[in-house]
Enzyme design. Sequence first.
Site, PDB file in Angstrom:
ATOM      1  N   ALA A 124      -3.442   8.503 -14.012  1.00  0.00           N
ATOM      2  CA  ALA A 124      -3.085   7.178 -14.511  1.00  0.00           C
ATOM      3  C   ALA A 124      -3.911   6.775 -15.728  1.00  0.00           C
ATOM      4  O   ALA A 124      -3.454   5.975 -16.551  1.00  0.00           O
ATOM      5  CB  ALA A 124      -3.254   6.143 -13.397  1.00  0.00           C
ATOM      6  N   HIS A 167      -9.435   5.383  -2.268  1.00  0.00           N
ATOM      7  CA  HIS A 167      -8.249   6.211  -2.457  1.00  0.00           C
ATOM      8  C   HIS A 167      -8.320   7.405  -1.494  1.00  0.00           C
ATOM      9  O   HIS A 167      -9.390   7.991  -1.292  1.00  0.00           O
ATOM     10  CB  HIS A 167      -8.186   6.702  -3.901  1.00  0.00           C
ATOM     11  CG  HIS A 167      -6.894   7.357  -4.264  1.00  0.00           C
ATOM     12  ND1 HIS A 167      -6.572   8.633  -3.860  1.00  0.00           N
ATOM     13  CD2 HIS A 167      -5.831   6.901  -4.975  1.00  0.00           C
ATOM     14  CE1 HIS A 167      -5.377   8.945  -4.324  1.00  0.00           C
ATOM     15  NE2 HIS A 167      -4.898   7.916  -5.001  1.00  0.00           N
ATOM     16  N   GLU A 171       6.461  -7.955  -6.233  1.00  0.00           N
ATOM     17  CA  GLU A 171       6.919  -6.575  -6.434  1.00  0.00           C
ATOM     18  C   GLU A 171       8.241  -6.353  -5.723  1.00  0.00           C
ATOM     19  O   GLU A 171       8.406  -6.725  -4.557  1.00  0.00           O
ATOM     20  CB  GLU A 171       5.892  -5.583  -5.907  1.00  0.00           C
ATOM     21  CG  GLU A 171       6.334  -4.120  -6.068  1.00  0.00           C
ATOM     22  CD  GLU A 171       5.327  -3.139  -5.524  1.00  0.00           C
ATOM     23  OE1 GLU A 171       4.242  -3.048  -6.127  1.00  0.00           O
ATOM     24  OE2 GLU A 171       5.610  -2.498  -4.498  1.00  0.00           O
ATOM     25  N   ARG A 195      12.616  -8.716   0.203  1.00  0.00           N
ATOM     26  CA  ARG A 195      12.997  -9.859   1.043  1.00  0.00           C
ATOM     27  C   ARG A 195      12.206 -11.074   0.585  1.00  0.00           C
ATOM     28  O   ARG A 195      11.005 -10.980   0.313  1.00  0.00           O
ATOM     29  CB  ARG A 195      12.733  -9.570   2.518  1.00  0.00           C
ATOM     30  CG  ARG A 195      13.576  -8.437   3.081  1.00  0.00           C
ATOM     31  CD  ARG A 195      13.513  -8.424   4.599  1.00  0.00           C
ATOM     32  NE  ARG A 195      12.178  -8.121   5.075  1.00  0.00           N
ATOM     33  CZ  ARG A 195      11.736  -6.881   5.339  1.00  0.00           C
ATOM     34  NH1 ARG A 195      12.544  -5.839   5.155  1.00  0.00           N
ATOM     35  NH2 ARG A 195      10.506  -6.674   5.774  1.00  0.00           N
ATOM     36  N   LYS A 212      -9.850   3.672 -16.749  1.00  0.00           N
ATOM     37  CA  LYS A 212      -8.541   3.065 -17.023  1.00  0.00           C
ATOM     38  C   LYS A 212      -8.682   1.861 -17.949  1.00  0.00           C
ATOM     39  O   LYS A 212      -7.872   1.662 -18.862  1.00  0.00           O
ATOM     40  CB  LYS A 212      -7.863   2.644 -15.725  1.00  0.00           C
ATOM     41  CG  LYS A 212      -7.433   3.782 -14.810  1.00  0.00           C
ATOM     42  CD  LYS A 212      -6.857   3.225 -13.519  1.00  0.00           C
ATOM     43  CE  LYS A 212      -6.507   4.316 -12.523  1.00  0.00           C
ATOM     44  NZ  LYS A 212      -5.996   3.763 -11.240  1.00  0.00           N
TER      45      LYS A 212
END
Length: 309
Positions: free
Chosen positions: A136, A160, A25, A283, A176
């Site tokens: 979502a 969550h 990511e 990084r 989902k």
Amino acid sequence: MTATALGPVARAGAGLAKRPSVSFEFSPPKGPKSEESLWEAIRRLEPLNPTFVSVTYGAGGSTRDRTHRTVVRMLKETTLRPAAHLTCVEASRAEVDEVIQDYWDAGIRHIVALRGDPPGSLGGAYTPRADGYQNATELTAGIKAIGDFDVSVGVYPQIHPESPSVDHDIEVLKAKVDAGATRAISNFFFDIDGYLRFVERIRKAGVTIPILPGIMPVSSYEGLKTMSHRIGVTLPAWLGNLFEGLDQDPETRKLIAASVAAEMCASLLDEGYSDFHFYTLNRADLVYAICRVLGVREAPTEPATEVAA
């Protein structure tokens, strides 16, 4: 020494563990200097042939254009398979649908569908727009209605922050999946036993899509504490003890961060996991080192063949 006497990292280094798949990511750059750093990280990690790479979407959709430019550039200039993050926050359905269509037209076929955070408030209270996607699950269904995207969604191994229970989180994940999600990516965590129990409960509930553990190799413990507090991730005491007294010693902090993350991944390999999602923070050094420990390396370069005169 027998193979069973080796620790998980040594077994991975000895080639006794299955080579895992990895994904990375990144975040869109804020300016020319950060863009240079981002692309240095991308180029360093590209030869590891990740399954995909994702680019985040800022709170309130604040990086919409930068996210789009970054994933399109990845698609055009690299061998990577980019996925664009997309959220519901501060946008109407029509505006979000336009973004989805733009990705499809640009050749992007993978979206990470997330509810998102309010503008400038990571982990803050969320209030959906009346004319927008409410969550979502609705966003996932909207994405699939526009194109046959690969849709990844998020899961929280430690519940969550706004959820009443783990069971509720699992029901949301099942919704989902019913809406078209093809993969789940976990938030970062450091409690491996807790993560294993969480995934076991998901499987018992009948969810079969891949669930990728999210790995955060962070060398700044103070920064990690701040981030963890905002999103409800508990940091174990042993992790704080490892970083204690190292505020002015960044090199040692890096070594510890890489060791912790590599040990986590190797332990998860022992438990049968073979896909890892790394939060790179733009990084490459720590992630590259961890991947090497796990046997994820560049393809060998073919030697040049002499042409007879």
